[in-house]
Design an enzyme around this catalytic site. Structure first.
Site, PDB file in Angstrom:
ATOM      1  N   PRO A 162     -24.945 -13.350  16.911  1.00 31.49           N
ATOM      2  CA  PRO A 162     -26.115 -12.614  16.441  1.00 31.49           C
ATOM      3  C   PRO A 162     -26.024 -11.102  16.624  1.00 31.49           C
ATOM      4  CG  PRO A 162     -26.605 -13.798  18.474  1.00 31.49           C
ATOM      5  CD  PRO A 162     -25.275 -14.292  17.992  1.00 31.49           C
ATOM      6  N   ASN A 163     -26.518 -10.434  15.629  1.00 31.08           N
ATOM      7  CA  ASN A 163     -26.664  -8.973  15.573  1.00 31.08           C
ATOM      8  C   ASN A 163     -25.346  -8.234  15.329  1.00 31.08           C
ATOM      9  OD1 ASN A 163     -29.549  -9.018  16.151  1.00 31.08           O
ATOM     10  ND2 ASN A 163     -28.944  -9.679  18.196  1.00 31.08           N
TER      11      ASN A 163
ATOM     12  N   ARG B  51     -25.869  -0.499  14.665  1.00 31.05           N
ATOM     13  CA  ARG B  51     -26.560  -0.935  15.879  1.00 31.05           C
ATOM     14  C   ARG B  51     -26.000  -0.214  17.099  1.00 31.05           C
ATOM     15  NH1 ARG B  51     -24.952  -6.548  18.895  1.00 31.05           N
ATOM     16  NH2 ARG B  51     -26.588  -6.464  20.465  1.00 31.05           N
TER      17      ARG B  51
ATOM     18  N   TYR C 278     -21.533   0.161  20.611  1.00 30.54           N
ATOM     19  CA  TYR C 278     -20.725  -0.704  19.744  1.00 30.54           C
ATOM     20  C   TYR C 278     -19.920   0.063  18.683  1.00 30.54           C
ATOM     21  CZ  TYR C 278     -23.645  -4.294  21.897  1.00 30.54           C
ATOM     22  OH  TYR C 278     -24.275  -5.107  22.805  1.00 30.54           O
TER      23      TYR C 278
ATOM     24  N   ASN D 222     -16.849 -14.019  19.557  1.00 24.22           N
ATOM     25  CA  ASN D 222     -17.820 -13.141  20.210  1.00 24.22           C
ATOM     26  C   ASN D 222     -19.182 -13.760  19.922  1.00 24.22           C
ATOM     27  OD1 ASN D 222     -19.508 -11.210  21.230  1.00 24.22           O
ATOM     28  ND2 ASN D 222     -18.494  -9.471  20.221  1.00 24.22           N
TER      29      ASN D 222
ATOM     30  N   ALA E  27     -25.162 -12.336  22.161  1.00 24.77           N
ATOM     31  CA  ALA E  27     -26.184 -12.694  23.157  1.00 24.77           C
ATOM     32  C   ALA E  27     -26.166 -14.181  23.507  1.00 24.77           C
ATOM     33  CB  ALA E  27     -27.556 -12.286  22.643  1.00 24.77           C
TER      34      ALA E  27
ATOM     35  N   HIS F 210     -24.611 -15.626  26.748  1.00 24.89           N
ATOM     36  CA  HIS F 210     -25.317 -15.642  28.032  1.00 24.89           C
ATOM     37  C   HIS F 210     -26.419 -16.694  28.098  1.00 24.89           C
ATOM     38  CE1 HIS F 210     -23.252 -11.855  27.909  1.00 24.89           C
ATOM     39  NE2 HIS F 210     -24.062 -11.350  27.006  1.00 24.89           N
TER      40      HIS F 210
ATOM     41  N   ASP G 121     -20.614 -25.966  25.206  1.00 22.47           N
ATOM     42  CA  ASP G 121     -20.187 -27.361  25.025  1.00 22.47           C
ATOM     43  C   ASP G 121     -19.285 -27.512  23.805  1.00 22.47           C
ATOM     44  OD1 ASP G 121     -21.509 -28.334  27.243  1.00 22.47           O
ATOM     45  OD2 ASP G 121     -23.160 -29.267  26.140  1.00 22.47           O
TER      46      ASP G 121
ATOM     47  N   GLU H 167     -12.450 -15.596  24.168  1.00 17.71           N
ATOM     48  CA  GLU H 167     -13.775 -14.955  24.192  1.00 17.71           C
ATOM     49  C   GLU H 167     -13.577 -13.442  24.155  1.00 17.71           C
ATOM     50  OE1 GLU H 167     -16.200 -16.038  27.565  1.00 17.71           O
ATOM     51  OE2 GLU H 167     -17.621 -14.410  27.191  1.00 17.71           O
TER      52      GLU H 167
ATOM     53  N   HIS I 276     -15.605  -9.531  23.883  1.00 17.00           N
ATOM     54  CA  HIS I 276     -16.783  -8.666  23.853  1.00 17.00           C
ATOM     55  C   HIS I 276     -16.352  -7.231  23.603  1.00 17.00           C
ATOM     56  CE1 HIS I 276     -19.391 -11.900  25.025  1.00 17.00           C
ATOM     57  NE2 HIS I 276     -18.484 -12.237  25.911  1.00 17.00           N
ATOM     58  N   ILE I 277     -17.134  -6.553  22.807  1.00 15.92           N
ATOM     59  CA  ILE I 277     -16.855  -5.159  22.469  1.00 15.92           C
ATOM     60  C   ILE I 277     -17.108  -4.280  23.691  1.00 15.92           C
ATOM     61  CG2 ILE I 277     -17.623  -3.246  20.992  1.00 15.92           C
ATOM     62  CD1 ILE I 277     -18.499  -5.555  18.974  1.00 15.92           C
ATOM     63  N   SER I 278     -18.241  -4.499  24.323  1.00 13.65           N
ATOM     64  CA  SER I 278     -18.613  -3.709  25.507  1.00 13.65           C
ATOM     65  C   SER I 278     -18.178  -4.446  26.769  1.00 13.65           C
ATOM     66  CB  SER I 278     -20.130  -3.505  25.522  1.00 13.65           C
ATOM     67  OG  SER I 278     -20.797  -4.759  25.635  1.00 13.65           O
TER      68      SER I 278
ATOM     69  N   ARG J  97     -22.901  -3.791  32.469  1.00 15.40           N
ATOM     70  CA  ARG J  97     -24.227  -3.712  31.843  1.00 15.40           C
ATOM     71  C   ARG J  97     -25.234  -4.546  32.639  1.00 15.40           C
ATOM     72  NH1 ARG J  97     -23.647  -4.664  25.579  1.00 15.40           N
ATOM     73  NH2 ARG J  97     -25.729  -3.738  25.658  1.00 15.40           N
TER      74      ARG J  97
ATOM     75  N   ARG K 292     -26.187 -10.121  31.420  1.00 16.51           N
ATOM     76  CA  ARG K 292     -24.973 -10.226  30.581  1.00 16.51           C
ATOM     77  C   ARG K 292     -23.752 -10.659  31.396  1.00 16.51           C
ATOM     78  NH1 ARG K 292     -26.679  -7.702  25.742  1.00 16.51           N
ATOM     79  NH2 ARG K 292     -28.240  -6.111  26.188  1.00 16.51           N
TER      80      ARG K 292
HETATM   81  C1  DQA Z   1     -21.575  -8.301  23.101  1.00 16.84           C
HETATM   82  C2  DQA Z   1     -22.240  -8.201  24.483  1.00 16.84           C
HETATM   83  C3  DQA Z   1     -23.496  -9.047  24.530  1.00 16.84           C
HETATM   84  O1  DQA Z   1     -24.096  -8.943  25.811  1.00 16.84           O
HETATM   85  C4  DQA Z   1     -24.493  -8.565  23.493  1.00 16.84           C
HETATM   86  O2  DQA Z   1     -25.624  -9.398  23.484  1.00 16.84           O
HETATM   87  C5  DQA Z   1     -23.900  -8.439  22.128  1.00 16.84           C
HETATM   88  C6  DQA Z   1     -22.534  -7.948  21.982  1.00 16.84           C
HETATM   89  C7  DQA Z   1     -20.351  -7.376  22.980  1.00 16.84           C
HETATM   90  O3  DQA Z   1     -19.534  -7.629  22.105  1.00 16.84           O
HETATM   91  O4  DQA Z   1     -20.248  -6.403  23.731  1.00 16.84           O
HETATM   92  O5  DQA Z   1     -24.567  -8.645  21.133  1.00 16.84           O
HETATM   93  O6  DQA Z   1     -21.109  -9.634  22.934  1.00 16.84           O
END
Ligand code: DQA
Length: 139
Positions: free
Chosen positions: A9-10, A17, A22, A71, A74, A77, A84, A95, A97-99, A104, A108
């Site tokens: 998501p997002n 964003r 990001y 990725n 959210a 978490h 599963d 897995e 993550h960008i950040s 943070r 997270r």
């Molecule tokens: C994220 C980190 C997550 O905590 C956050 O909700 C995201 C992006 C990242 O790629 O840094 O949407 O997965």
């Protein structure tokens, strides 16, 4: 080698964003760079804001693809269902993550994906995805 990037998501809003976290680039533009850089691999991309669609996609590709770069954003978490699904499938999942999620908010710091991940790449901006692909192509 068949690889897929699955974004949660997002992440469809990358480039717009929170650019301080990001970056400024859309994923579509960055994805084209990745496809050009790794011509020997067949890399596809899927994004959804809907938890069940992410789970369905993991089931669809999880017994056929050589690797999944996930990725879950959210849902990382919060989603026992995505954790599963990663546990249930055969394809190795990296897995991403960008950040740096550990630098943070504390909510997270938990990942329901991590216990079942083949490896984890966190905090290198969009280049986290490139490193994940390299882990499949070169290791
Ligand atoms: C994220 C980190 C997550 O905590 C956050 O909700 C995201 C992006 C990242 O790629 O840094 O949407 O997965």
């Amino acid at each position: 080698m068949k690889l897929i990037i699955i974004n949660g998501p997002n992440l469809n809003l990358l480039g717009q964003r929170e650019p301080e976290t990001y970056g400024n680039q859309s994923f579509e533009t960055y994805f084209k760079e990745l496809q050009t850089a790794f011509k020997s691999a067949e890399i596809t991309y899927f994004q959804s804001n809907i938890e069940g669609e992410l789970i369905n996609k993991l089931h669809e590709v999880g017994f056929d693809y050589d690797g999944i770069i996930l990725n879950a954003a959210a849902y990382t978490h919060t989603s026992i269902g995505i954790g599963d699904a990663v546990k249930a499938i055969k394809a190795p999942v990296v897995e991403v993550h960008i950040s740096n999620i550990y630098a943070r908010e504390s909510f997270r710091h938990q990942s329901f994906v991590a216990p079942y991940a083949h490896g984890i790449i966190i905090g290198f901006g969009l280049e986290s995805y490139r490193l994940a692909i390299q882990s499949f192509v070169y290791i």
